[in-house]
Motif scaffolding. Structure first.
Motif, PDB file in Angstrom:
ATOM      1  N   HIS A  29       2.966 -18.595  17.242  1.00 14.74           N
ATOM      2  CA  HIS A  29       3.366 -18.606  15.834  1.00 14.74           C
ATOM      3  C   HIS A  29       3.424 -17.173  15.269  1.00 14.74           C
ATOM      4  O   HIS A  29       4.367 -16.793  14.575  1.00 14.74           O
ATOM      5  CB  HIS A  29       2.345 -19.453  15.056  1.00 14.74           C
ATOM      6  CG  HIS A  29       2.834 -20.003  13.760  1.00 14.74           C
ATOM      7  ND1 HIS A  29       2.094 -20.882  13.002  1.00 14.74           N
ATOM      8  CD2 HIS A  29       3.974 -19.803  13.060  1.00 14.74           C
ATOM      9  CE1 HIS A  29       2.781 -21.199  11.907  1.00 14.74           C
ATOM     10  NE2 HIS A  29       3.917 -20.542  11.916  1.00 14.74           N
ATOM     11  N   HIS A  84       4.320 -16.444   5.912  1.00 13.85           N
ATOM     12  CA  HIS A  84       3.379 -16.364   7.033  1.00 13.85           C
ATOM     13  C   HIS A  84       2.298 -15.325   6.783  1.00 13.85           C
ATOM     14  O   HIS A  84       1.140 -15.528   7.153  1.00 13.85           O
ATOM     15  CB  HIS A  84       4.124 -16.093   8.344  1.00 13.85           C
ATOM     16  CG  HIS A  84       4.860 -17.300   8.840  1.00 13.85           C
ATOM     17  ND1 HIS A  84       6.121 -17.618   8.414  1.00 13.85           N
ATOM     18  CD2 HIS A  84       4.492 -18.298   9.685  1.00 13.85           C
ATOM     19  CE1 HIS A  84       6.505 -18.760   8.988  1.00 13.85           C
ATOM     20  NE2 HIS A  84       5.536 -19.190   9.759  1.00 13.85           N
ATOM     21  N   ASP A 167       1.796 -24.230   6.231  1.00 13.77           N
ATOM     22  CA  ASP A 167       3.035 -24.321   7.000  1.00 13.77           C
ATOM     23  C   ASP A 167       3.099 -25.694   7.671  1.00 13.77           C
ATOM     24  O   ASP A 167       2.223 -26.028   8.470  1.00 13.77           O
ATOM     25  CB  ASP A 167       3.000 -23.199   8.065  1.00 13.77           C
ATOM     26  CG  ASP A 167       4.303 -23.052   8.838  1.00 13.77           C
ATOM     27  OD1 ASP A 167       5.158 -23.954   8.751  1.00 13.77           O
ATOM     28  OD2 ASP A 167       4.441 -22.029   9.529  1.00 13.77           O
ATOM     29  N   HIS A 171       6.573 -26.184  14.495  1.00 18.20           N
ATOM     30  CA  HIS A 171       6.061 -25.103  15.349  1.00 18.20           C
ATOM     31  C   HIS A 171       4.616 -24.738  14.992  1.00 18.20           C
ATOM     32  O   HIS A 171       3.918 -24.116  15.771  1.00 18.20           O
ATOM     33  CB  HIS A 171       6.979 -23.863  15.306  1.00 18.20           C
ATOM     34  CG  HIS A 171       6.995 -23.099  14.005  1.00 18.20           C
ATOM     35  ND1 HIS A 171       8.166 -22.654  13.415  1.00 18.20           N
ATOM     36  CD2 HIS A 171       6.009 -22.683  13.178  1.00 18.20           C
ATOM     37  CE1 HIS A 171       7.880 -21.997  12.299  1.00 18.20           C
ATOM     38  NE2 HIS A 171       6.585 -22.010  12.129  1.00 18.20           N
TER      39      HIS A 171
END
Ligand code: MN
Length: 203
Positions: A29, A84, A167, A171
């Motif tokens: 990630h 992120h 998130d 993924h």
């Protein structure tokens, strides 16, 4: 090629958030997904040296000032970088499990209880269809709000200040949780860095 944006340093190791987030997911990630958002953001800004001088917050909170030919790239990859960066920061292996006093009282005032806030946030994360994020934001009127966003759209572009984000792209959890997004969301509550969330709340 100019590289105005760089991968921020992680404050913990890849395996630090286990068993809630596994080391392999964390590594991919961070080193692949987040790094790709940054590379693509830098590429989009390649021919716009004046935009390279700006912070990611400045770019995302003034989308109308971004030339139309790169605006969507900035939304996607700039949003990916900003979101992120926040996500890594608001997690910690030494979570206090509950917000600190000032934020907790604001949460209780807004959502009637911490449990109800947790329910609302988890619901936003579970019901976001496809890829996206769940957020706790300080809205323009200074109140707390739970929202969700699609893809890498960031609340900061809506004039909101995100202080907690999760998130929910596949993924982020698929290696460990497969299709069980709800289990991943439940695990998240064990690794929230409430000290960092409070810092953002007060800023
Ligand atoms: Mn992600």
């Amino acid at each position: 090629m100019a590289e105005p944006f760089k991968l921020p340093t992680l404050k913990y190791s890849y395996d630090a958030l286990e068993p809630y987030i596994d080391a392999k997911t964390m590594e991919i990630h961070y080193t692949k997904h987040h790094a790709a958002y940054i590379a693509n953001l830098n590429k989009a800004l390649e021919n716009f040296p004046q935009l390279q001088e700006k912070t990611i917050e400045e770019l995302l909170s003034n989308l109308e000032s971004i030339p139309t030919e790169i605006r969507q790239a900035v939304i996607n990859h700039g949003g990916g970088h900003y979101n992120h960066s926040l996500f890594w920061e608001i997690m910690s292996p030494t979570s206090t499990k509950l917000p600190t006093e000032k934020l907790l009282s604001e949460i209780v005032k807004t959502f009637t209880s911490f449990e109800n806030f947790k329910f609302e946030f988890s619901k936003a994360a579970t019901s976001r269809f496809g890829s996206g994020w769940a957020w706790l934001v300080v809205d323009k009127d200074s109140t707390l709000k739970v929202v969700s966003s699609a893809n890498q759209d960031s609340p900061i572009s809506q004039g909101q200040k995100p202080i907690l984000g999760l998130d929910v792209w596949e993924h982020a959890y698929y290696l460990n949780y497969q299709n069980k997004r709800a289990d991943y969301i439940e695990a998240f509550w064990n690794i929230i860095d409430w000290v960092e969330v409070e810092k953002r709340f007060q800023s």
